[in-house]
Design a protein around this motif. Structure first.
Motif, PDB file in Angstrom:
ATOM      1  N   ARG A  44       0.822  -1.211   0.000  1.00  0.00           N
ATOM      2  CA  ARG A  44       0.000   0.000   0.000  1.00  0.00           C
ATOM      3  C   ARG A  44       0.850   1.253   0.000  1.00  0.00           C
ATOM      4  NH1 ARG A  44      -2.937  -2.585  -0.047  1.00  0.00           N
ATOM      5  NH2 ARG A  44      -4.804  -2.908   1.166  1.00  0.00           N
ATOM      6  N   LEU A 262     -13.348  -7.648  -3.442  1.00  0.00           N
ATOM      7  CA  LEU A 262     -12.794  -6.425  -2.848  1.00  0.00           C
ATOM      8  C   LEU A 262     -12.537  -5.370  -3.912  1.00  0.00           C
ATOM      9  CD1 LEU A 262     -10.314  -7.762  -0.122  1.00  0.00           C
ATOM     10  CD2 LEU A 262     -12.761  -7.268   0.031  1.00  0.00           C
ATOM     11  N   HIS A 263     -12.645  -5.757  -5.188  1.00  0.00           N
ATOM     12  CA  HIS A 263     -12.416  -4.800  -6.284  1.00  0.00           C
ATOM     13  C   HIS A 263     -13.730  -4.656  -7.068  1.00  0.00           C
ATOM     14  CE1 HIS A 263     -10.318  -2.480  -9.212  1.00  0.00           C
ATOM     15  NE2 HIS A 263      -9.740  -3.442  -9.911  1.00  0.00           N
ATOM     16  N   VAL A 303     -17.297  -7.330   5.204  1.00  0.00           N
ATOM     17  CA  VAL A 303     -17.149  -5.886   4.963  1.00  0.00           C
ATOM     18  C   VAL A 303     -18.492  -5.324   4.506  1.00  0.00           C
ATOM     19  CG1 VAL A 303     -14.712  -6.023   4.347  1.00  0.00           C
ATOM     20  CG2 VAL A 303     -16.428  -6.250   2.536  1.00  0.00           C
ATOM     21  N   ILE A 304     -18.669  -4.018   4.683  1.00  0.00           N
ATOM     22  CA  ILE A 304     -19.832  -3.348   4.082  1.00  0.00           C
ATOM     23  C   ILE A 304     -19.423  -3.049   2.649  1.00  0.00           C
ATOM     24  CG2 ILE A 304     -21.413  -1.391   4.183  1.00  0.00           C
ATOM     25  CD1 ILE A 304     -21.580  -2.807   6.801  1.00  0.00           C
ATOM     26  N   GLY A 306     -18.914  -1.614  -1.011  1.00  0.00           N
ATOM     27  CA  GLY A 306     -19.128  -0.280  -1.577  1.00  0.00           C
ATOM     28  C   GLY A 306     -18.589   0.836  -0.698  1.00  0.00           C
ATOM     29  N   TYR A 307     -18.038   0.467   0.468  1.00  0.00           N
ATOM     30  CA  TYR A 307     -17.482   1.491   1.383  1.00  0.00           C
ATOM     31  C   TYR A 307     -16.012   1.200   1.641  1.00  0.00           C
ATOM     32  CZ  TYR A 307     -21.850   3.779   1.822  1.00  0.00           C
ATOM     33  OH  TYR A 307     -22.967   4.502   1.506  1.00  0.00           O
ATOM     34  N   GLY A 308     -15.236   2.261   1.741  1.00  0.00           N
ATOM     35  CA  GLY A 308     -13.806   2.118   1.992  1.00  0.00           C
ATOM     36  C   GLY A 308     -13.031   2.143   0.688  1.00  0.00           C
ATOM     37  N   ALA A 310      -8.651   1.752  -0.812  1.00  0.00           N
ATOM     38  CA  ALA A 310      -7.230   1.626  -0.497  1.00  0.00           C
ATOM     39  C   ALA A 310      -6.487   2.960  -0.634  1.00  0.00           C
ATOM     40  CB  ALA A 310      -6.596   0.576  -1.398  1.00  0.00           C
ATOM     41  N   LYS A 355      -9.590   0.868  12.738  1.00  0.00           N
ATOM     42  CA  LYS A 355      -8.712   0.322  11.686  1.00  0.00           C
ATOM     43  C   LYS A 355      -9.150   0.738  10.274  1.00  0.00           C
ATOM     44  CE  LYS A 355     -11.160  -4.058  11.079  1.00  0.00           C
ATOM     45  NZ  LYS A 355     -11.118  -5.504  11.075  1.00  0.00           N
ATOM     46  N   LYS A 357      -9.619   2.998   7.341  1.00  0.00           N
ATOM     47  CA  LYS A 357      -9.012   4.295   7.010  1.00  0.00           C
ATOM     48  C   LYS A 357      -9.949   5.197   6.222  1.00  0.00           C
ATOM     49  CE  LYS A 357      -4.371   2.333   7.063  1.00  0.00           C
ATOM     50  NZ  LYS A 357      -4.770   0.908   6.909  1.00  0.00           N
ATOM     51  N   ASN A 362     -17.438   4.246  -2.130  1.00  0.00           N
ATOM     52  CA  ASN A 362     -16.745   4.252  -3.426  1.00  0.00           C
ATOM     53  C   ASN A 362     -17.793   4.079  -4.527  1.00  0.00           C
ATOM     54  OD1 ASN A 362     -17.030   1.309  -4.014  1.00  0.00           O
ATOM     55  ND2 ASN A 362     -15.760   1.107  -2.168  1.00  0.00           N
ATOM     56  N   ASP A 364     -18.789   1.732  -6.312  1.00  0.00           N
ATOM     57  CA  ASP A 364     -19.609   0.518  -6.363  1.00  0.00           C
ATOM     58  C   ASP A 364     -20.821   0.572  -5.447  1.00  0.00           C
ATOM     59  OD1 ASP A 364     -17.904  -0.855  -8.185  1.00  0.00           O
ATOM     60  OD2 ASP A 364     -16.481  -1.180  -6.557  1.00  0.00           O
TER      61      ASP A 364
END
Ligand code: CMX
Length: 425
Positions: A44, A262-263, A303-304, A306-308, A310, A355, A357, A362, A364
């Motif tokens: 990252r 995740l993508h 995970v939720i 569509g949120y978060g 990198a 944790k 960030k 996003n 999606d």
């Protein structure tokens, strides 16, 4: 020769020279460090890739060739393709020439449909779509010319040909996957006079009395083209392309990365999550119910979707572009309204989890709610749409990489023992 080819032939030599001279004069200059945390954390943030098609500052989001994406929302994806490749938006004459060129390349060979029809119907649409892209490798001009001993300075010409041939065909292929997978009847042939994205919308066979679906598809295809080169799909295709695998192999590889949850597959996950909410509460939930539902998702270790992000640390401007579209075109569509409600509830929950960030949506998190409104309700198809658009960005990055002669990628791996030793642990 097309106007695009003429323009690139004029501009790319200077680009290539500037990279060569930088490597020569500043090859030893250090621009970043690699920490143990970065190595173990998905690399990252390490600056180790060159990408000139677009950039994604954490506090702004996507900027294509110097222009923020919000200033490009009225542009056709073909215009963005030209911009990514050349650095300029096309003039009216250039756009018309480019569209004519793409139209002349769109015929899909019969064997592609044979491969499609041989697939089990319950294969994931992304697997089917990617397989058809790979099947087309037979057409690669790059590979044929490479086998004939093509000189290096010709590589980008052959790559451009392959990319244009593929991108021109993708709407018909992707629409063919859609109609076949969901038993919607015969494939629909392209209609003369439509732009690339409107043609895709038309071939899917969605009823579109006021043209709203075509407008959504133009925006969708424009927003998803490119997102610099560190994301999984772009990064993968750089790596594969650096081995001089031709664009069909390369773009297929990138699309395989896009198929991860995740993508790019997050758009599928989001719609399924939204529909789960509606099912659970028999319609629109209260904010408190939605809060509890999100909390349950997190408590179960998921995970939720569509949120978060990198890289991003603000609301993704592509989300904002879709939100503005929805508010204008379908403000009362139930799933769109739910996506909007999620935006009002979820970031506050994610902000409480140290944790995480980036608590913001996003792209999606909202795209599927708009597709759903126009009748594209099959969530498992959504990443195919993303892939059709992303092929434009990958293609543009690939042409530039081959023009400057990006070498074969070969980072160095080390053992855990060596890592511990370097860390003094
Ligand atoms: N819900 C729950 N937890 C989340 C989260 C979310 N939306 N976003 C991040 N986290 C978690 C991570 O899973 C990670 O947990 P662990 O340390 O236990 O593994 C932790 O928070 C730290 O993650 P981060 O540094 O904030 O984010 P990353 O760079 O590791 O991951 C991303 C980024 C997108 C994979 C992550 O935010 C995520 O999984 N989001 C949901 C899936 C999604 O929407 N993906 C689409 C991204 C856009 C795209 O590429 O198309």
């Amino acid at each position: 020769m097309s106007l695009l080819h003429d323009k690139l032939s004029t501009t790319l030599p200077a680009y290539q020279d500037s990279i060569k001279s930088l490597a020569k004069s500043h090859g030893e200059t250090v621009i970043d460090n690699v920490s143990v945390g970065a190595l173990l954390g998905g690399q990252r943030g390490i600056k180790s890739l060159l990408c000139d098609t677009s950039e994604v500052p954490a506090d702004h989001g996507l900027i294509i060739r110097g222009t923020p994406i919000m200033q490009l929302v009225d542009k056709l994806p073909e215009e963005v393709f030209w911009l990514l490749l050349t650095g300029d938006l096309p003039t009216a004459a250039e756009l018309a020439d480019f569209q004519t060129d793409l139209n002349s390349r769109r015929e899909v060979p019969r064997y592609v449909w044979d491969v499609l029809e041989a697939m089990p119907k319950d294969s994931h649409p992304m697997a089917t779509f990617n397989l058809l892209v790979l099947a087309l490798e037979r057409e690669s001009i790059f590979r044929k010319r490479y086998d004939e001993g093509m000189p290096k300075d010709q590589y980008w010409h052959a790559v451009l040909e392959d990319c244009l041939n593929l991108v021109a065909k993708l709407p018909e292929i992707a629409a063919g996957v859609y109609r076949w997978r969901y038993d919607l009847g015969q494939r629909i042939a392209p209609k003369a006079g439509l732009d690339w994205a409107a043609s895709y919308a038309y071939m899917m066979g969605i009823e579109d009395k006021d043209g709203g679906f075509a407008r959504l598809m133009r925006l969708y295809m424009t927003l998803h083209t490119d997102h610099e080169s560190g994301n999984v799909s772009a990064h993968t295709s750089h790596c594969v392309g650096s081995a001089l695998s031709d664009p069909y192999y390369t773009i297929c590889a990138g699309l395989n990365g896009l198929a991860g949850p995740l993508h790019g597959l997050a758009n599928q996950e989001v719609l399924e999550w939204l529909l789960d909410v509606i099912n659970k509460f028999n319609g629109v939930p209260s904010n408190e119910q939605l809060h509890n539902f999100a909390q349950e998702t997190l408590n179960s270790g998921r995970v939720i979707p569509g949120y978060g992000h990198a890289v991003l640390r603000v609301v993704d401007p592509r989300f904002t572009a879709f939100m503005e579209f929805g508010k204008k075109e379908c403000p009362n569509a139930p799933v769109f309204k739910l996506a909007e409600q999620v935006f009002n509830v979820v970031p506050d929950i994610l902000k409480t989890i140290q944790k995480i960030k980036d608590p913001w949506p996003n792209v999606d998190s909202i795209s599927g709610s708009l597709l759903h409104h126009y009748g594209v309700t099959q969530a498992r198809y959504y990443t195919v749409l993303f892939g059709v658009s992303r092929a434009i960005g990958i293609s543009s990055q690939l042409v530039l990489s081959r023009a400057w002669g990006e070498p074969i990628q070969r980072p160095k791996s080390i053992t855990l023992g060596a890592l511990k030793k370097l860390a003094g642990a």
